[in-house]
Design an enzyme around this catalytic site. Sequence first.
Site, PDB file in Angstrom:
ATOM      1  N   ASN A 171      34.288 -45.939  -3.529  1.00 27.53           N
ATOM      2  CA  ASN A 171      32.862 -45.117  -3.949  1.00 27.53           C
ATOM      3  C   ASN A 171      32.514 -45.643  -5.410  1.00 27.53           C
ATOM      4  O   ASN A 171      33.359 -45.337  -6.510  1.00 27.53           O
ATOM      5  CB  ASN A 171      33.234 -43.772  -3.927  1.00 27.53           C
ATOM      6  CG  ASN A 171      32.262 -43.051  -4.461  1.00 27.53           C
ATOM      7  OD1 ASN A 171      31.013 -43.584  -4.550  1.00 27.53           O
ATOM      8  ND2 ASN A 171      32.063 -41.567  -4.256  1.00 27.53           N
TER       9      ASN A 171
ATOM     10  N   ARG B 218      31.276 -46.191   0.695  1.00 30.75           N
ATOM     11  CA  ARG B 218      30.241 -45.101   0.229  1.00 30.75           C
ATOM     12  C   ARG B 218      29.055 -45.496  -0.058  1.00 30.75           C
ATOM     13  O   ARG B 218      28.898 -46.433  -1.301  1.00 30.75           O
ATOM     14  CB  ARG B 218      30.879 -43.907  -0.531  1.00 30.75           C
ATOM     15  CG  ARG B 218      29.741 -42.800  -0.588  1.00 30.75           C
ATOM     16  CD  ARG B 218      30.136 -41.864  -1.635  1.00 30.75           C
ATOM     17  NE  ARG B 218      29.206 -40.911  -1.701  1.00 30.75           N
ATOM     18  CZ  ARG B 218      28.774 -40.023  -2.606  1.00 30.75           C
ATOM     19  NH1 ARG B 218      29.243 -40.234  -3.852  1.00 30.75           N
ATOM     20  NH2 ARG B 218      27.903 -39.246  -2.555  1.00 30.75           N
TER      21      ARG B 218
ATOM     22  N   HIS C 263      24.702 -35.944   0.825  1.00 27.46           N
ATOM     23  CA  HIS C 263      26.192 -35.174   1.158  1.00 27.46           C
ATOM     24  C   HIS C 263      26.410 -35.296   2.540  1.00 27.46           C
ATOM     25  O   HIS C 263      26.834 -34.506   3.177  1.00 27.46           O
ATOM     26  CB  HIS C 263      26.051 -33.943   0.692  1.00 27.46           C
ATOM     27  CG  HIS C 263      25.998 -33.699  -0.944  1.00 27.46           C
ATOM     28  ND1 HIS C 263      25.344 -32.498  -1.406  1.00 27.46           N
ATOM     29  CD2 HIS C 263      26.589 -34.362  -1.705  1.00 27.46           C
ATOM     30  CE1 HIS C 263      25.562 -32.897  -2.683  1.00 27.46           C
ATOM     31  NE2 HIS C 263      26.330 -33.707  -3.123  1.00 27.46           N
TER      32      HIS C 263
ATOM     33  N   ARG D  11      21.149 -30.261 -12.450  1.00 27.87           N
ATOM     34  CA  ARG D  11      19.824 -30.668 -11.633  1.00 27.87           C
ATOM     35  C   ARG D  11      19.148 -29.370 -11.441  1.00 27.87           C
ATOM     36  O   ARG D  11      19.681 -28.338 -11.006  1.00 27.87           O
ATOM     37  CB  ARG D  11      20.226 -31.301 -10.414  1.00 27.87           C
ATOM     38  CG  ARG D  11      20.481 -32.846 -10.565  1.00 27.87           C
ATOM     39  CD  ARG D  11      20.680 -33.686  -9.340  1.00 27.87           C
ATOM     40  NE  ARG D  11      22.229 -34.000  -9.467  1.00 27.87           N
ATOM     41  CZ  ARG D  11      22.907 -34.343  -8.310  1.00 27.87           C
ATOM     42  NH1 ARG D  11      22.601 -34.357  -7.161  1.00 27.87           N
ATOM     43  NH2 ARG D  11      24.193 -34.886  -8.470  1.00 27.87           N
TER      44      ARG D  11
ATOM     45  N   GLU E 130      35.313 -36.106   1.640  1.00 26.82           N
ATOM     46  CA  GLU E 130      34.389 -37.106   2.039  1.00 26.82           C
ATOM     47  C   GLU E 130      35.096 -38.358   2.092  1.00 26.82           C
ATOM     48  O   GLU E 130      34.537 -39.165   2.817  1.00 26.82           O
ATOM     49  CB  GLU E 130      33.326 -37.351   0.892  1.00 26.82           C
ATOM     50  CG  GLU E 130      32.462 -36.168   0.823  1.00 26.82           C
ATOM     51  CD  GLU E 130      31.273 -35.912  -0.359  1.00 26.82           C
ATOM     52  OE1 GLU E 130      31.826 -35.388  -1.215  1.00 26.82           O
ATOM     53  OE2 GLU E 130      30.215 -36.482  -0.030  1.00 26.82           O
TER      54      GLU E 130
END
Length: 394
Positions: A7, A89, A178, A239, A382
């Site tokens: 990733n 990823r 996601h 965020r 993940e």
Amino acid sequence: MNILVVNCGSSSLKFQLIDSDTEKANASGNCERIGLDGKITYKTNGKKTEIDVGLPNHAVAIKKVLDLLVDSNDGVIKSLDEINAVGHRMVHGGEKFSSSVVITDEIIKEIETCNDLAPLHNPANILGIRACQEVMPNVKHVAVFDTAFHQTMPPKAYLYALPKEYYEKYGVRRYGFHGTSHSFVSKRLAELAGIDYNNSKMIICHIGSGASISAIKDGKSIDTSMGMTPLEGLVMGTRSGDIDPAIIEYICQKEGISVSEMTLILNKNSGVLGLSGISNDFRDLVEAREQGNKDAKYALEVLVNRVIKYIGAYYMELGGADAIAFTAGGGENNSEIRKDIMDGLSAIGIKMNEEANKKRGEEVLLSTSDSKIQVWVVPTNEELAIARETLRFA
Ligand code: AMP
């Protein structure tokens, strides 16, 4: 088989070497500050090593990682031939990729056409792919997209009410993110709740520093809170999530800043950090609230209220729900936030088991036996989801 999961960020490279038989990571770590000075954190057999080492670029970083994996003391494999495939990823696959793919030069060109949609992430992901291909040219490299799982959304969920040429010319629409987490967690939720995945209605709440929620019907994503970018939807660590779009021009004029500066503020200085002025970490906010800090209290209330609103909306959109899952750092561990959310769900017949909610970081049924909807904690993974996807092609 050994699957290396990679990733890549603009200055980082996270990795795990996963044994597909046991589904355990035999080694994992993170290369940070690539292009600056460089530091590798390497974990194996319960041992954690931190190494300060020059990492001028991603190619050097991946070479150092591979050296560690075959190291005679700390390594977990004897030679690189023992790596059977590499899963990468990828953040944005646009509308082109609705599932994982084996990477070829042609595929990289197609991924590059999505770079405008994720200018910070996609080029870094591609750097990682190229660096890995260079040192491991003989194994399959597979791209697993964050957006792919949500490609099943219908137009009524993915279209924005903007002039349609923006969608047609520039691809302005909801993509959602996601996806590997929502897919992984929803499958596991169906198993835990004893429901048929292909004939089910589920709501998945991924509450981490990045947060998103999704409505999954018959095993397919039909709506999700993140949008064209990961900025929309829930209140996150830094965020903003949903805001009135007119605020952007208003603040730009008042503060004399550019739209780019405002976008940075919405991504990095907003969310619970902006609201509280204390921290982007939910734990710090719960602690500050306990000590009577009003800003922390309001920040958590705004976050919780947003989750409740989305669950209510998705409940209606799905036409009910069989099960709901909490996942990611906050969802898996933060009993206080979970309690506040579940207290707001009584109108749809959800009842919480206070004792079960004390558990952190493990699979647990949070709802009581007479709750109308089962609510579970399902830890996400993940990397394992990427490894499973990669294995399909190995
Ligand atoms: P993530 O981005 O998925 O790593 O989630 C990060 C968030 O998870 C942070 O805001 C943390 O406060 C929260 N978190 C992680 N571990 C714990 C814990 N043990 N207790 C409470 N919250 C936690």
